[in-house]
Write an enzyme that holds these catalytic residues in place. Structure first.
Site, PDB file in Angstrom:
ATOM      1  N   ASP A  98       0.867  -1.177   0.000  1.00 51.16           N
ATOM      2  CA  ASP A  98       0.000   0.000   0.000  1.00 51.16           C
ATOM      3  C   ASP A  98       0.907   1.232   0.000  1.00 51.16           C
ATOM      4  O   ASP A  98       1.470   1.604   1.037  1.00 51.16           O
ATOM      5  CB  ASP A  98      -0.899   0.016   1.238  1.00 51.16           C
ATOM      6  CG  ASP A  98      -2.008  -1.024   1.186  1.00 51.16           C
ATOM      7  OD1 ASP A  98      -1.754  -2.145   0.696  1.00 51.16           O
ATOM      8  OD2 ASP A  98      -3.125  -0.729   1.661  1.00 51.16           O
ATOM      9  N   LYS A 161      -6.797   3.514  -3.402  1.00 50.12           N
ATOM     10  CA  LYS A 161      -7.241   3.572  -2.003  1.00 50.12           C
ATOM     11  C   LYS A 161      -7.420   5.017  -1.572  1.00 50.12           C
ATOM     12  O   LYS A 161      -6.642   5.887  -1.952  1.00 50.12           O
ATOM     13  CB  LYS A 161      -6.182   2.851  -1.155  1.00 50.12           C
ATOM     14  CG  LYS A 161      -6.351   2.912   0.347  1.00 50.12           C
ATOM     15  CD  LYS A 161      -5.225   2.119   1.011  1.00 50.12           C
ATOM     16  CE  LYS A 161      -5.164   2.324   2.508  1.00 50.12           C
ATOM     17  NZ  LYS A 161      -4.061   1.561   3.141  1.00 50.12           N
ATOM     18  N   LYS A 194     -10.308   0.627  -2.632  1.00 55.33           N
ATOM     19  CA  LYS A 194     -10.205   0.387  -1.189  1.00 55.33           C
ATOM     20  C   LYS A 194     -10.587   1.651  -0.436  1.00 55.33           C
ATOM     21  O   LYS A 194      -9.992   2.708  -0.631  1.00 55.33           O
ATOM     22  CB  LYS A 194      -8.785  -0.047  -0.820  1.00 55.33           C
ATOM     23  CG  LYS A 194      -8.584  -0.296   0.679  1.00 55.33           C
ATOM     24  CD  LYS A 194      -7.198  -0.848   0.970  1.00 55.33           C
ATOM     25  CE  LYS A 194      -6.924  -0.945   2.464  1.00 55.33           C
ATOM     26  NZ  LYS A 194      -5.573  -1.504   2.756  1.00 55.33           N
TER      27      LYS A 194
END
Length: 253
Positions: A98, A161, A194
């Protein structure tokens, strides 16, 4: 409409159970990994600092992914730092990265530099799953959120995300709608979304599930294309699936 029980089951399957506190210890990660395997099923992944990847991988079955963060949380335009994080994650047996998009550079108009940063991180991280955190609460405008999403997708991100959870504004449905529109418009059939930061109840999660289903199709709401990044959400998921009232779990947040 998705019922709360259905939302709870979906949220559990799509949850990246997260611990990214500055003071995290090996004991905290051991507890996190225990929490990842519930009486109602397992989460999709745990998300930790790179230094804890090897420990988490040793404690979890292969069915639960281990994710770790890169260029986190400040998202500086520092390719060397990001690549060092990626290498550490890969060497320790991690499955997912991430990475924080250099959002301050994007705000400053350095889109080409951000694109190059993301390209290098994507190249270095293969074959790991790459989630790009755009920090939507700092980008603020729909135009910048859309641009960041496009840059991430063009670089080959597997997921885009919302947030690190370390800024005043984390995930919002408004930002999610912009991001999901860009994912839909890209035509990339496997690109995922996300929602991360501030999502603590199943009712909150249900709103994101319905939005994602409306934009990408109900089939997209599965761990390969849809995730939640949260720590507190699991409390309410378990409360819902245990037949307790949502109110009974609020004291745990």
């Amino acid at each position: 409409m998705t019922t709360l029980e259905q939302a709870a089951r979906l949220a559990l399957q799509c949850l990246d159970l997260t611990s990214l506190n500055d003071g995290d210890t090996s004991s905290d990660i051991e507890a996190l990994c225990r929490r990842a395997q519930t009486a109602h099923g397992s989460v999709a992944a745990v998300c930790v600092w790179p230094r804890f990847v090897a420990q988490a991988r040793s404690l979890l079955p292969q069915t639960i992914k281990v994710a770790a963060v890169a260029d986190f949380p400040d998202g500086e335009l520092n390719v060397a730092r990001a690549l060092a994080d990626v290498e550490a994650i890969a060497q320790a047996g991690g499955d997912e990265v991430d990475v924080v998009l250099p959002y301050k550079a994007l705000i400053a108009g350095e889109g080409s530099e951000v694109a190059e940063f993301l390209s290098e991180v994507r190249h270095a991280s293969r074959p790991l799953t790459l989630k790009v955190i755009i920090e939507s609460g700092e980008l603020k405008t729909p135009e910048l959120i859309a641009e960041a999403t496009r840059l991430a997708l063009m670089a080959g991100a597997d997921f885009v995300k919302t947030s690190t959870g370390k800024t005043p504004v984390s995930a919002t449905l408004e930002a999610a709608a912009v991001m999901l529109h860009e994912i839909q418009a890209s035509g990339l059939a496997n690109a995922g979304f996300k929602a991360s930061g501030g999502i603590r109840t199943v009712a909150d999660a249900a709103a994101y599930i319905e939005l994602a289903a409306a934009k990408l199709g109900a089939d997209a709401v599965q761990p390969g294309r849809f995730r939640f990044g949260a720590s507190g959400l699991l409390n309410d998921i378990e409360a819902q699936l245990s037949g307790q009232s949502a109110a009974a779990s609020t004291g745990s947040y």
